[in-house]
Design a protein around this motif. Structure first.
Motif, mmCIF file in Angstrom:
data_model
loop_
_atom_site.group_PDB
_atom_site.id
_atom_site.type_symbol
_atom_site.label_atom_id
_atom_site.label_comp_id
_atom_site.label_asym_id
_atom_site.label_seq_id
_atom_site.Cartn_x
_atom_site.Cartn_y
_atom_site.Cartn_z
ATOM 1 N N UNK A 231 68.582 28.926 39.541
ATOM 2 C CA UNK A 231 67.538 29.839 39.094
ATOM 3 C C UNK A 231 66.595 30.277 40.193
ATOM 4 N N UNK A 232 66.731 29.735 41.394
ATOM 5 C CA UNK A 232 65.794 30.060 42.480
ATOM 6 C C UNK A 232 65.873 31.516 42.921
ATOM 7 N N UNK A 233 67.041 32.119 42.804
ATOM 8 C CA UNK A 233 67.145 33.526 43.214
ATOM 9 C C UNK A 233 66.354 34.423 42.273
ATOM 10 N N UNK B 162 63.979 29.503 31.611
ATOM 11 C CA UNK B 162 63.468 28.393 32.402
ATOM 12 C C UNK B 162 64.090 27.046 32.101
ATOM 13 N N UNK B 163 64.794 26.933 30.992
ATOM 14 C CA UNK B 163 65.460 25.672 30.657
ATOM 15 C C UNK B 163 66.900 25.646 31.173
ATOM 16 N N UNK B 164 67.656 26.718 30.915
ATOM 17 C CA UNK B 164 69.056 26.754 31.370
ATOM 18 C C UNK B 164 69.160 27.163 32.836
ATOM 19 N N UNK B 165 68.149 27.864 33.343
ATOM 20 C CA UNK B 165 68.102 28.393 34.712
ATOM 21 C C UNK B 165 69.114 29.518 34.937
ATOM 22 N N UNK C 247 66.973 22.527 40.870
ATOM 23 C CA UNK C 247 66.844 23.760 40.086
ATOM 24 C C UNK C 247 65.380 23.995 39.733
ATOM 25 N N UNK C 248 65.131 25.102 39.065
ATOM 26 C CA UNK C 248 63.767 25.451 38.661
ATOM 27 C C UNK C 248 63.461 25.004 37.234
ATOM 28 N N UNK C 249 64.325 24.228 36.658
ATOM 29 C CA UNK C 249 64.163 23.814 35.261
ATOM 30 C C UNK C 249 62.771 23.229 35.003
ATOM 31 N N UNK C 250 62.083 23.863 34.061
ATOM 32 C CA UNK C 250 60.832 23.328 33.561
ATOM 33 C C UNK C 250 59.575 23.608 34.353
ATOM 34 N N UNK D 152 52.538 30.076 45.194
ATOM 35 C CA UNK D 152 53.489 29.790 46.264
ATOM 36 C C UNK D 152 53.981 28.355 46.173
ATOM 37 N N UNK D 153 55.255 28.168 46.502
ATOM 38 C CA UNK D 153 55.866 26.832 46.488
ATOM 39 C C UNK D 153 56.689 26.636 47.753
ATOM 40 N N UNK D 154 56.937 25.399 48.063
ATOM 41 C CA UNK D 154 57.878 25.054 49.136
ATOM 42 C C UNK D 154 59.241 24.903 48.479
ATOM 43 N N UNK D 155 60.245 25.443 49.125
ATOM 44 C CA UNK D 155 61.590 25.299 48.558
ATOM 45 C C UNK D 155 62.060 23.855 48.707
ATOM 46 N N UNK D 156 62.566 23.309 47.630
ATOM 47 C CA UNK D 156 63.125 21.957 47.647
ATOM 48 C C UNK D 156 64.496 21.995 47.007
ATOM 49 N N UNK D 157 65.390 21.152 47.301
ATOM 50 C CA UNK D 157 65.305 20.180 48.392
ATOM 51 C C UNK D 157 65.526 20.841 49.719
#
Length: 147
Positions: free
Chosen positions: A27-29, A54-57, A122-125, A142-147
């Motif tokens: 879901x990050x894209x 946001x749940x299934x991504x 993933x971006x779940x939740x 803004x967020x830092x990409x993980x992992x």
């Protein structure tokens, strides 16, 4: 699909089914990004496309997404070289384009679509739908990409 096709078939030669199977479902894209013109840096936000579940991504309207989001990027082997830089570092499309292996949790390796979520890749939740946040306020998310 051909066995271990991602290791043996060039991306441009993959079948549509194989191409789609590369998607890890993170879901990050679908997160809105900010590109800083002075540095060309790409920053991810928690602000997600209005169509992201946001749940299934996954996109809630994948087949018709361009009807709702006309500028949604339709990833293809031809387009990949020009846009790979803004795809997530863990993205299978980007990784294969860069000559890297799939992440250990990728469903093509594990046979498990939930492995990505257990790996917290993933971006779940934790996304916020774009219709809840003004574009002027994206920098607050803004967020830092993980992992």
């Amino acid at each position: 699909m051909r066995e271990k096709f991602w290791q043996t078939v060039k991306m441009k030669d993959m079948t549509p089914q194989e191409w789609e199977a590369l998607c890890d479902g993170c879901g990050k894209c679908c997160l809105n990004k900010i590109e800083f013109e002075d540095t060309n840096e790409i920053a991810m936000t928690r602000v997600a496309c209005k169509l992201l579940d946001g749940q299934s991504c996954f996109c809630s309207k994948y087949e018709t997404r361009r009807d709702y989001v006309p500028d949604c990027v339709q990833l293809s082997p031809q387009k990949l070289p020009e846009i790979a830089y803004w795809l997530p570092r863990t993205c299978a499309y980007r990784r294969l384009h860069e000559g890297k292996p799939l992440p250990d949790w990728h469903h093509l390796l594990t046979g498990d679509r939930e492995a990505i979520h257990r790996a917290k890749a993933s971006v779940r939740g934790w996304t916020v739908p774009e219709y809840q946040v003004s574009e002027d306020d994206w920098e607050d998310y803004l967020i830092e990409e993980t992992p």
